[in-house]
Structures are given as structure tokens and as C-alpha cells.
Scaffold this motif. Sequence first.
Motif, PDB file in Angstrom:
ATOM      1  N   ALA A  69       2.056  -0.831  -5.615  1.00  0.00           N
ATOM      2  CA  ALA A  69       0.736  -1.218  -6.561  1.00  0.00           C
ATOM      3  C   ALA A  69      -0.618  -0.783  -5.923  1.00  0.00           C
ATOM      4  O   ALA A  69      -1.463  -0.166  -6.580  1.00  0.00           O
ATOM      5  CB  ALA A  69       0.563  -2.967  -6.807  1.00  0.00           C
ATOM      6  N   GLY A  70      -0.496  -0.795  -4.572  1.00  0.00           N
ATOM      7  CA  GLY A  70      -1.898  -0.463  -3.975  1.00  0.00           C
ATOM      8  C   GLY A  70      -1.988   0.763  -3.877  1.00  0.00           C
ATOM      9  O   GLY A  70      -3.193   1.348  -3.386  1.00  0.00           O
ATOM     10  N   GLY A  93       0.900  -1.184  -0.105  1.00  0.00           N
ATOM     11  CA  GLY A  93       0.144  -0.015  -0.175  1.00  0.00           C
ATOM     12  C   GLY A  93       0.941   1.238   0.034  1.00  0.00           C
ATOM     13  O   GLY A  93       1.979   1.314  -0.342  1.00  0.00           O
ATOM     14  N   GLU A  94       0.289   2.343   0.608  1.00  0.00           N
ATOM     15  CA  GLU A  94       0.904   3.603   0.515  1.00  0.00           C
ATOM     16  C   GLU A  94       2.401   3.520   1.015  1.00  0.00           C
ATOM     17  O   GLU A  94       2.950   4.492   0.787  1.00  0.00           O
ATOM     18  CB  GLU A  94      -0.278   4.791   1.142  1.00  0.00           C
ATOM     19  CG  GLU A  94       0.514   6.158   1.137  1.00  0.00           C
ATOM     20  CD  GLU A  94      -0.674   7.056   2.052  1.00  0.00           C
ATOM     21  OE1 GLU A  94      -0.477   8.135   2.051  1.00  0.00           O
ATOM     22  OE2 GLU A  94      -1.831   6.456   2.487  1.00  0.00           O
ATOM     23  N   ASP A  95       2.559   3.041   2.098  1.00  0.00           N
ATOM     24  CA  ASP A  95       3.787   3.037   2.801  1.00  0.00           C
ATOM     25  C   ASP A  95       4.856   1.925   2.433  1.00  0.00           C
ATOM     26  O   ASP A  95       5.899   1.842   2.905  1.00  0.00           O
ATOM     27  CB  ASP A  95       3.722   2.794   4.413  1.00  0.00           C
ATOM     28  CG  ASP A  95       2.718   3.891   4.951  1.00  0.00           C
ATOM     29  OD1 ASP A  95       2.909   5.232   4.251  1.00  0.00           O
ATOM     30  OD2 ASP A  95       2.026   3.526   5.749  1.00  0.00           O
ATOM     31  N   ASP A  96       4.736   1.278   1.077  1.00  0.00           N
ATOM     32  CA  ASP A  96       5.312   0.269   0.577  1.00  0.00           C
ATOM     33  C   ASP A  96       6.223   0.614  -0.557  1.00  0.00           C
ATOM     34  O   ASP A  96       6.422  -0.239  -1.369  1.00  0.00           O
ATOM     35  CB  ASP A  96       4.661  -1.258   0.328  1.00  0.00           C
ATOM     36  CG  ASP A  96       3.898  -1.582   1.661  1.00  0.00           C
ATOM     37  OD1 ASP A  96       4.610  -1.591   2.697  1.00  0.00           O
ATOM     38  OD2 ASP A  96       2.510  -1.840   1.900  1.00  0.00           O
TER      39      ASP A  96
END
Length: 423
Positions: free
Chosen positions: A323-324, A114-117
Motif C-alpha cells: 500500500a505504501g 512500503g516499497e520492500d513489503d
Amino acid sequence: MIDLKLLRSTPDVVRESQRSRGDDPGVVDEVLAADAANRAALQEFETARAEQKLLGKDVAKAQGEEKQALLARTKELSAKVKELQATADAAATRAVELARSLGNIPEPGVPSGGEDDFTVMRHVGTPRDFAAEGVEVQDHLAIGEGLKAIDMERGAKVSGARFYFLTGIGARLELAVLNAAMDLAYRRGFSPTITPTLVRPETMAGTGFLGKHSDEIYFLERDDLYLVGTSEVALAGYHSDEIIDLSDGPLRYAGWSACYRREAGSAGRDTRGIIRVHQFHKVEMFAYAHAEDAAAEHERFLSIEEEMLQALELPYRVIDTAAGDLGSSAARKFDCEAWLPSQERWMEVTSTSNCTTYQARRLNTRERVENGTAPVATINGTIGTTRWLVALLENHQQADGSVHVPEVLRPYLGGLEVLEPVR
């Protein structure tokens, strides 16, 4: 929209794409079932239609009771053909609706999560050590108010929260950034374009913005029009339902427009100043390219964005977005984040996305190929927007409240080298 042929032949690839985005992979099976129902209904329709045509020839030759019987059969078959056509049309509509809900397939190498990855690709420039310089850091709003460049109070009075006035040098500074961005784009082969800020639903839907983030968009129900959050929308629709010529290379446009975002779900986030607002201006690069050239064009967009950031003398980092955290239309997105001294964090100031053929399939933008036509690829990226003023004011602030003007902006500000506070 993704390629239905790809979905049929490699459904596991699309399921994995859904999982990497944090979306439901079960939608893939729903699309496949609807697609199968559509093709089955279409086959029945074609069979019945062929029989109908043959029967028409027999009726013309028949006489008496035989002709009456054939006419009765023709009437019965006509009703069946209409029913089968309606069934096939409904199944096709259902298949397309479901397929449109699928996000683009991330390119190989895009981080999962997600956003932090995200993955940090590089850092460019070094944030200033304000303490060593003896400068007490102020945030952009305090600096802007000292320059009489930003007026949030009157913006809220006139329009409500997250609106503002840029006044005096603030207005001039935004115009300087946008004009410098447009001039850079022009030098890099982009055609300057002033775009509409209201678009039809089919244009907004075609770009992929009416998915799970549709609550971010302002809709004028009475007029059935949407306010754009980026000129990417209008530029993506510019060649909709057209066959374009890419024989001389990508078609490149730089769109200047006002942009509008509801900032739904952002309550309590960046409420001070002009980081997260409802209205702003932006210069957006947009290109139509051969599908096989899209990744290279994407890298070119990133290099232009970095050229602009370096000209503005801003320390920044480049990240490969997970990707998220991709928009539904993007297969890969690179963000450039400038250093924000007042909060000691990185702040996104620009991004560039490779949408491969996703938007073009939805908007029916094609090129001629050996065996007919094929969808083109679309790429977008920002090279100047209102938020950049935040990074400029904070990174170039001086101890006396003045602001250093990067050399690239001076011709647009009458040669000013320093913005002086208004006493």
C-alpha cells in the motif's frame, strides 16, 4: 478522489487506508470538519435564500412605510445571502482540496508497508545460467554499444544526463517492441491511440499525479502545460466531463506516446544506460469499466502483460505492490519484474493499476445508472516501453556479443533472428 459518502459513513476505513499508505490519518478529520462546515454554511444559505424569496413576494404586495421597511430588510438579507454563499463556496473548495489529498483506498488483500513489503505472486521462466554456458555477462549498455544501438555520450552532449540516442538496430528494436505491443493490444480489443504529450493542469491533477510525486513531472510554466510521464494521463482525460456508454463492455484504448520524467530524487540510481532516463516511449493500455468489473479487468490487463513478456522469452516475477508504494490513484498495483543478469536482481518493466472510481470522480467521467449517473472505474497497464530493451539485450546476449531475437519481434525486424555486433 474517494467517495465523500464513504468518508462520512466509515471514516475509520479511510484512516486505516492512510496509515497503510504511510500517510497522515489526521487529514481524514480535516476533511470531515471542512465537509461539515460546508454543509452547515450551505444550510444557512438555503434558509436565507428561501426567506429572501418569500420577502420578495411580500414587497410586491406592500405599500408605504411597510414597503420601505421590507425593502430595507430585502437589501440586508441580500447582502447576507451573498456572504453565506461565499462562505459555503469557500468551505466546499476547502473540503474538495483536502479530499483530493487522500489516496485511493487499497483493495482488500493489498500488503501493508512500503516499497520492500510487496508479496511475490509467482515466478515465470528460469534465468539463464550464463556461467554454465561459458558466457561472460555484459550489461545492456556494453551490448548496445557493441551493436551500435545505444549512444549515451552524444545523448548527454545534446541534452544532458539521462538522455540518449537509440541508433540503427537500437531504434528498430524499440519500434519492434512497441509495434508488437500495439498489435497485441489491438488483438485483445483495444483501440490504438496516439495521444498528446502535453496536458492541462486539470487533466494532470485529475489523474492524481500532482500529489507527493509532482516533482517528477516537467511543467512548462509559460504555457501552463505539463509533459506526461505516461499516456494514461491523456487517456484518463479523454472522456472527462462526459457520460459514457458501457453497455457493450469496457471502453479500451492503447495509447502510444513519448513520456517524460524528471527522475527527481534518483541521483546515483541506475545512472548507467537506459534503465532510468528522462525521455522514453511507451504503449499503455487503458480502460473505462463498471466499478464492479474493475478487479476482473485488472486481472485481464495483467494477463496481457504476461503474454507479452512470455512472447519476448523473458524470465519474470509478478508482485502485489504494498500500500505504501501505490500511487495515490491506485487501489491495487501488480508489477512484473524481469531478471537483470548484469546486476542479478529483478527490475520492474511493467505494472498495471486498478484505480477504481478515484480518477473518474476527479475528472467527472460517469455512466448512466438506474437512479441517475455514477462514476466509472479506470484501469491502466503498460505492455511495451524503452526499458524492455534492457531486459531483452541482457537476457538474450550471446558469447560473441550478438543478441538472440525472440520470434515475436522478427516480423518487425525484417526477419532478423540474431542482432550482430558491428566490428
